[in-house]
Design an enzyme around this catalytic site. Structure first.
Site, PDB file in Angstrom:
ATOM      1  N   ALA A 124      31.413  19.262   3.956  1.00 10.78           N
ATOM      2  CA  ALA A 124      31.415  18.814   5.352  1.00 10.78           C
ATOM      3  C   ALA A 124      32.156  19.817   6.238  1.00 10.78           C
ATOM      4  CB  ALA A 124      32.051  17.428   5.452  1.00 10.78           C
ATOM      5  N   GLY A 131      29.105  24.124  15.285  1.00 10.61           N
ATOM      6  CA  GLY A 131      27.940  24.367  14.431  1.00 10.61           C
ATOM      7  C   GLY A 131      27.948  25.811  13.989  1.00 10.61           C
ATOM      8  N   GLN A 278     -13.077  36.991   5.938  1.00 11.30           N
ATOM      9  CA  GLN A 278     -11.932  37.885   6.136  1.00 11.30           C
ATOM     10  C   GLN A 278     -10.735  37.173   6.788  1.00 11.30           C
ATOM     11  OE1 GLN A 278     -12.657  41.476   8.376  1.00 11.30           O
ATOM     12  NE2 GLN A 278     -13.015  42.638   6.528  1.00 11.30           N
ATOM     13  N   GLN A 341      -3.245  26.015   7.787  1.00 13.64           N
ATOM     14  CA  GLN A 341      -4.484  26.432   8.442  1.00 13.64           C
ATOM     15  C   GLN A 341      -5.615  26.558   7.425  1.00 13.64           C
ATOM     16  OE1 GLN A 341      -4.211  26.397  11.551  1.00 13.64           O
ATOM     17  NE2 GLN A 341      -6.251  27.070  12.153  1.00 13.64           N
ATOM     18  N   GLU A 368      23.058  26.761   6.956  1.00 10.61           N
ATOM     19  CA  GLU A 368      23.845  27.881   6.391  1.00 10.61           C
ATOM     20  C   GLU A 368      23.763  29.115   7.293  1.00 10.61           C
ATOM     21  OE1 GLU A 368      25.505  26.586   4.333  1.00 10.61           O
ATOM     22  OE2 GLU A 368      24.293  25.167   3.188  1.00 10.61           O
ATOM     23  N   GLY A 369      23.724  28.858   8.597  1.00  5.41           N
ATOM     24  CA  GLY A 369      23.649  29.948   9.576  1.00  5.41           C
ATOM     25  C   GLY A 369      22.225  30.139  10.047  1.00  5.41           C
ATOM     26  N   THR A 370      22.014  29.950  11.349  1.00  9.39           N
ATOM     27  CA  THR A 370      20.654  30.083  11.907  1.00  9.39           C
ATOM     28  C   THR A 370      20.187  31.540  11.804  1.00  9.39           C
ATOM     29  OG1 THR A 370      21.502  30.590  14.110  1.00  9.39           O
ATOM     30  CG2 THR A 370      21.144  28.250  13.604  1.00  9.39           C
ATOM     31  N   SER A 371      18.898  31.734  12.061  1.00  9.73           N
ATOM     32  CA  SER A 371      18.360  33.107  12.051  1.00  9.73           C
ATOM     33  C   SER A 371      19.108  33.977  13.067  1.00  9.73           C
ATOM     34  CB  SER A 371      16.863  33.089  12.388  1.00  9.73           C
ATOM     35  OG  SER A 371      16.140  32.563  11.303  1.00  9.73           O
ATOM     36  N   GLU A 372      19.472  33.377  14.193  1.00 13.77           N
ATOM     37  CA  GLU A 372      20.182  34.165  15.227  1.00 13.77           C
ATOM     38  C   GLU A 372      21.549  34.614  14.693  1.00 13.77           C
ATOM     39  OE1 GLU A 372      18.688  31.122  15.891  1.00 13.77           O
ATOM     40  OE2 GLU A 372      16.931  32.156  16.703  1.00 13.77           O
TER      41      GLU A 372
END
Ligand SMILES: Cc1cc2nc3c(=O)[nH]c(=O)nc-3n(C[C@H](O)[C@H](O)[C@H](O)COP(=O)(O)OP(=O)(O)OC[C@H]3O[C@@H](n4cnc5c(N)ncnc54)[C@H](O)[C@@H]3O)c2cc1C
Length: 392
Positions: A124, A131, A278, A341, A368-372
């Site tokens: 926690a 965040g 294709q 798709q 566990e940490g955003t992409s940013e």
């Protein structure tokens, strides 16, 4: 660089693959329709199997009841368990690696039972206003004799529904260490309350609860590692989790590509299998190429982690873990989107893995940490070390 698995690791891979294919995948649809809830006897049976297979607590050392697997071996397991939806693979019992810092008393009381599956931990850190920046905890712990008094709230606590103790990060004296400390808190202690059981986009075998801590008395003996070591320990946890997320995403993408390819070769429209078009081939080819790249990155960072000796080595692993997590989680999102798709209307049905992964993989770019946040870590390391230091 050589990423071929040794005969031992190949045997481990096959063992986990068989468990996932024969015992976890058949449970997916019923688990999805039950919103992630596993029947108690099913959970108990699977945990028994995990122990028979020697997969429980793969990261923790043998001295405390774990398997002491290398990072590469852990990556092998995570890649395979990523191939079941609904996080059914989390049944492998993977207590937080920060528990390796436990005292001998904590080992007997918490760590060994967690490795054996008779107790369960959760972690926690996150709060309503803390965040991405986990250094600004509103949760505080203040010393009171032999105890500490813990106050605060924690959000999104994964396994908060099945765990019986939590590792809680709280702000302590800012002048001591990094100003944060990890406490082992039993979830039935007075003052611990479940505040909410929110609903999320996915249906995993673990819930994510919001917890409140109201003047909870925590013995000093329940501090992990030491006062003021909280951020440093949580960073270790992030590093390891990011590599395992990358591995699970690589596994998920493989399953998606396999299923989408098989479907495309059987599904006939306009007189021929859609695999002959294709537009479909390009989606599958891009997916296969990207999963290969992500897999190489993931095993490379795992190998670097096994070989790390110095603090600087570990810092470089930290950055590479960010790169692997960033690339693999975004790759898996693209692969899931293409798989939906290719399956057409079926790809929108909950009974199909493509639909479940499409929802489940979204969080890999957030937790566990955003992409940013991963990009920020990578960019600062680039400024500090230059490009070549990141390419070995
Ligand atoms: C399903 C789930 C389970 C989770 N399990 C746990 C758990 O077990 N234990 C735990 O402690 N936490 C857990 N988390 C919390 C998770 O780690 C956080 O949600 C995550 O770190 C992001 O924090 P946040 O949600 O507060 O978003 P914020 O930090 O508020 O970010 C919001 C947005 O702003 C962006 N942003 C923030 N700072 C910057 C910046 N400097 N530059 C650019 N963009 C920025 C973010 O990338 C994001 O896009 C869980 C979350 C989820 C969704």
């Amino acid at each position: 660089m050589d990423f071929h698995l040794s005969p031992e690791l190949t045997a481990l891979q096959l063992k986990v693959r068989q468990f996932v294919t024969d015992e976890l995948v058949p449970l997916e649809v019923e688990t999805e329709l039950a919103e992630g809830r596993l029947l108690p006897d099913v959970r108990a049976r699977l945990i028994r199997r995990v122990k028979e297979l020697g997969l429980n607590a793969m990261a923790l050392p043998r001295e405390v009841g774990g398997q002491g697997f290398s990072w590469v071996a852990q990556t092998v397991v995570s890649e395979e368990i990523g191939q079941a939806t609904n996080a059914l693979g989390w049944i492998v019992l993977d207590p937080a690696i920060v528990l390796a810092a436990a005292t001998p008393e904590q080992v007997e009381k918490y760590v060994r039972p967690a490795c054996a599956g008779t107790r369960q931990d959760c972690y926690a850190i996150t709060e309503e206003n803390a965040g991405s920046d986990a250094s600004v905890m509103a949760t505080t712990a203040v010393r009171d004799g032999d105890d500490w008094i813990l106050n605060g709230e924690k959000w999104h606590v994964t396994f908060g529904d099945t765990a019986d103790f939590a590792v809680v990060q709280a702000a302590t004296d800012p002048k001591v260490g990094d100003g944060n400390t990890l406490f082992i808190v039993e979830l039935n202690w007075p003052g611990v309350k479940v505040l909410a059981k929110p609903h999320y986009m996915h249906h995993l075998i673990a819930g994510h609860l919001h917890y409140g801590f109201r003047s909870v008395r925590v013995p000093h003996a329940n501090i992990l590692s030491g006062v003021g070591q909280g951020l440093a320990l949580s960073k270790e946890w992030f590093r390891r989790e990011r590599v395992m997320i990358a591995a699970r995403c690589v596994g998920a993408a493989q399953r998606l590509i396999d299923e989408a390819s098989a479907f495309a070769q059987n599904r006939v429209q306009f007189g021929q299998p859609i695999s002959e078009y294709q537009a479909i081939q390009f989606m599958l080819a891009d997916s296969l190429t990207e999963v290969w790249a992500a897999r190489l990155m993931t095993y490379a960072v795992a190998q670097a982690a096994d070989e790390a000796k110095t603090d600087e080595d570990r810092k470089r692993v930290h950055v590479k873990a960010s790169m692997a997590k960033l690339y693999a989680s975004e790759m898996a999102g693209r692969v899931a989107d293409r798989a939906v798709q290719i399956f057409g209307g079926r790809g929108y049905m909950r009974e199909y893995a493509a639909e479940r992964y499409y929802r489940e993989l979204r969080v890999e770019r957030i937790w566990e940490g955003t992409s940013e946040i991963q990009r920020i870590i990578i960019a600062y390391s680039l400024y500090k070390r230059g490009v070549h230091a990141h390419l070995d």
